[in-house]
Scaffold this active site. Structure first.
Site, PDB file in Angstrom:
ATOM      1  N   GLY A   1     -21.410  28.275  17.703  1.00 46.14           N
ATOM      2  CA  GLY A   1     -20.583  28.071  18.889  1.00 46.14           C
ATOM      3  C   GLY A   1     -19.691  29.246  19.233  1.00 46.14           C
ATOM      4  N   SER A   2     -19.952  30.429  18.711  1.00 41.79           N
ATOM      5  CA  SER A   2     -19.052  31.568  18.932  1.00 41.79           C
ATOM      6  C   SER A   2     -19.034  32.069  20.372  1.00 41.79           C
ATOM      7  CB  SER A   2     -19.405  32.722  17.998  1.00 41.79           C
ATOM      8  OG  SER A   2     -20.641  33.301  18.361  1.00 41.79           O
ATOM      9  N   MET A   3     -20.045  31.714  21.169  1.00 38.01           N
ATOM     10  CA  MET A   3     -20.083  32.164  22.569  1.00 38.01           C
ATOM     11  C   MET A   3     -19.901  30.997  23.556  1.00 38.01           C
ATOM     12  SD  MET A   3     -20.311  35.426  23.089  1.00 38.01           S
ATOM     13  CE  MET A   3     -21.007  35.568  24.735  1.00 38.01           C
TER      14      MET A   3
END
Length: 188
Positions: free
Chosen positions: A47-49
């Site tokens: 979910g980093s982006m």
């Protein structure tokens, strides 16, 4: 006469089969060449982006642009993780070599200018407590490198964690989300 006609038919069938095998091999080689040199698909594993790229999204990266122009701030780049060889990461370039990055009051500054980053949805851009390299701010991005950050600033190990990325480790630029269909989006 019948035996000669039968042999001609058999030779014709063999030629057709050989032709199909050659065409299939040429098609396979063309697809592989396109994948290696032009386009490649990637699965987004974290979910980093988020919200730009969601877990499970599939993106197509193109590998041609950076032969004709440099990476630019705002580009979503695909690159090799500097800490784990052969692991691929996807982040947004926010600064390039020669620029200075600073994180003040939860805001990203590049060369002293506060950045307008609507894709972060207001999440704070703060230094990370745990890092794999020593990064202090303001940070001057060395030539030949870029500074990348995830859009989900509260859930991203990015340049704040591992430092600047060498341009030689950049594989390409995210072109579009192609799956799932409800997420299809072409990046500018």
């Amino acid at each position: 006469m019948y035996a000669g006609k039968h042999a001609e038919q058999k030779d014709g069938q063999v030629r057709k089969i050989v032709g199909l095998v050659v065409m299939a091999a040429a098609f396979f080689l063309l697809v592989q060449a396109l994948r290696i040199f032009v386009f490649q698909g990637y699965l987004i594993p974290s979910g980093s982006m988020e919200e730009t790229l969601m877990i499970g999204d599939r993106v197509i990266a193109e590998k041609v642009t950076y032969h004709f122009r440099d990476v630019e701030p705002g580009d979503i780049v695909i690159f090799e993780d500097p800490n784990i060889p052969r692991r691929i990461l996807v982040k947004r370039c926010v600064a390039v070599g020669g620029q200075t990055v600073d994180l003040k009051d939860g805001q990203l500054f590049v060369d002293g200018v506060a950045q307008n980053e609507p894709y972060t949805l207001g999440k704070q851009s703060v230094p990370l407590v745990r890092t794999s390299v020593d990064v202090s701010y303001p940070y001057f991005v060395p030539e030949g490198t870029i500074w990348v950050m995830g859009d989900n600033r509260t859930n991203s190990q990015d340049a704040r964690y591992f430092g600047p990325i060498n341009l030689t480790s950049v594989y390409g630029r995210a072109l579009m989300i192609y799956w799932p269909l409800e997420h299809v989006h072409v990046f500018e």
